[in-house]
Design a protein around this motif. Structure first.
Motif, short mmCIF file in Angstrom:
data_model
loop_
_atom_site.label_atom_id
_atom_site.label_comp_id
_atom_site.label_asym_id
_atom_site.label_seq_id
_atom_site.Cartn_x
_atom_site.Cartn_y
_atom_site.Cartn_z
N LEU A 197 0.83 -1.19 0.00
CA LEU A 197 0.00 0.00 0.00
C LEU A 197 0.87 1.25 0.00
N ARG A 201 -0.49 5.50 4.18
CA ARG A 201 -1.40 4.75 5.03
C ARG A 201 -0.82 4.53 6.42
N MET A 216 0.45 -0.73 9.88
CA MET A 216 -0.82 -0.09 9.59
C MET A 216 -1.17 0.89 10.71
N ALA A 220 -6.72 0.30 13.00
CA ALA A 220 -7.22 -0.59 11.94
C ALA A 220 -7.56 -1.95 12.53
N CYS A 223 -5.79 -5.91 8.00
CA CYS A 223 -4.73 -5.44 7.11
C CYS A 223 -5.33 -5.12 5.75
N ALA A 224 -5.06 -3.93 5.23
CA ALA A 224 -5.61 -3.53 3.94
C ALA A 224 -4.89 -4.22 2.78
N ARG A 225 -3.75 -4.86 3.05
CA ARG A 225 -3.02 -5.52 1.99
C ARG A 225 -3.37 -7.00 1.88
#
Length: 414
Positions: A197, A201, A216, A220, A223-225
């Motif tokens: 990312l 972020r 992150m 959060a 995990c956005a990945r």
């Protein structure tokens, strides 16, 4: 790219990678990224070839034997699981079937999908999850271990019964070799770099993903990945690790006291424990094979249980001593733990070809499933333990450090 070391938890910035060399953690010395001998294209090609070869390896016969009175028999990769199931050990058959048959398909299918998307320059929303699951299954999908176990079994049987490798066996050999090449040429960090990312972020309050190590924002949840649930440390790590290690320790006497297999030969019963099988190998002149089985089936499970106990005791006593040595030992155990399955895979492949009715046949004893349980549970104990807990006792060690690349001679290269 900002990550946290998976072994010690130190947050650090990874510099841009050169064409060769390795990147080590500033605090624990663990290799974060290795470029020498690694190639995503080579790993992708090997993964595709492995996945394709797994089909004929499972569908075609592995070996053919000619037994007493001219009896001829073939065995398939799933024959051992079916035999073990029929003999009253469905759980052991399921575990061996998952590790040797189903999970290799799943791992290499996910790996091909993730690396193929990267090769095409795509970033689908599922790519992080696919690669995360493929990496997790690497511990349990064992075509390479299955091959070595099959070679050991072949050496033990071929001296007594004429044995011929068939097309399925040749495909299994090729698939296992390519699976090992896939592991050797794939650098997981290079894959995560390709799907990383943007740096914005990352916030001041940082939380590292346990699966892909990316840092992150602290608030959060996932995990956005890679989509993994975010935790500062593995949840209930010590409790789960100690429970699993104690269970494996209590099963050790059962696995070594009861026979792992029983050979019926013209009405005579020959029960054999794991130690008895190793002793027979030495007596018959197969000392190297016996030593290998002893190391993987006896010494390695004991090392895993003892090592996990040492790590847990170190955390509970908040010890700061020998952190580098304990971390290196943990990495060795985590890498080597899958090779404990050599002996169960040897039985899985070659037990079916020794079924000659009243003349001779093999029956799985109670020690075999107990031994398999010890291997699975001790491996889970290693996986559940969080080595960063040992380093928490020494403080955070200076977050925000910048790693340095070293070439194979140990000189700085960037």
């Amino acid at each position: 790219m900002i990550i946290a070391c998976p072994d010690c938890g130190l947050v650090q910035c990874l510099p841009s990678p050169p064409r060769r060399g390795r990147l080590e953690c500033r605090r624990c010395g663990g290799v974060l990224e290795r470029r020498s001998g690694r190639s995503l294209d080579a790993a992708f090609a090997c993964a595709i070839a492995t996945l394709l070869l797994l089909f004929p390896a499972n569908l075609l016969p592995l070996v053919r034997v000619r037994g007493p009175a001219g009896i001829e028999a073939f065995t398939y990769l799933g024959s051992g699981c079916a035999l073990i199931w029929d003999q009253g050990w469905p759980l052991a058959a399921t575990v061996l079937g998952l590790q040797g048959i189903l999970l290799p398909f799943l791992r290499f299918g996910l790996l091909v999908a993730a690396l193929g998307a990267l090769r095409l320059g795509e970033q689908p929303p599922w790519i992080g999850r696919a690669f995360r699951y493929a990496e997790y299954l690497d511990l349990w999908a064992m075509p390479d271990v299955l091959l070595i176990g099959g070679i050991i079994g072949y050496g033990r049987i071929a001296v007594f019964v004429p044995t011929h490798i068939q097309d399925g066996g040749l495909c299994l050999v090729a698939a296992a070799v390519l699976a090992m090449l896939t592991r050797a040429t794939l650098d997981r960090r290079a894959v995560w770099r390709r799907i990383a990312l943007p740096a914005e972020r990352v916030a001041a309050d940082r939380l590292a993903c346990i699966a892909c190590d990316m840092v992150m924002p602290g608030d959060a949840r996932h995990c956005a990945r890679c989509g993994a649930s975010l935790h500062r440390r593995k949840p209930f790590s010590l409790m789960r690790t100690n429970a699993l290690a104690l269970t494996a320790f209590l099963l050790l006497p059962v696995a070594n006291y009861f026979p792992a297999s029983l050979l019926w030969e013209v009405g005579d019963l020959h029960p054999r424990t794991i130690f008895a099988n190793i002793r027979i190998l030495f007596q018959q002149g197969y000392a190297p094979v016996g030593l290998l089985i002893f190391c993987t089936s006896i010494a390695l499970p004991l090392l895993k249980i003892g090592g996990v106990g040492w790590f847990s005791l170190s955390v509970m006593r908040r010890s700061r001593r020998a952190l580098h040595m304990k971390t290196r030992f943990y990495r060795i155990l985590e890498t080597a733990s899958r090779w404990s399955n050599l002996d169960p895979f040897s039985v899985m492949i070659f037990a079916p070809i020794l079924q000659f009715g009243p003349l001779a046949h093999v029956v799985l004893g109670g020690g075999g499933p107990a031994f398999l349980a010890v291997l699975v549970i001790s491996t889970l104990a290693i996986r559940m333990f969080d080595p960063r807990l040992m380093w928490d006792c020494a403080g955070n060690g200076g977050p925000g450090a910048v790693g340095s690349w070293r070439d194979l001679a140990g000189k700085s290269s960037g």
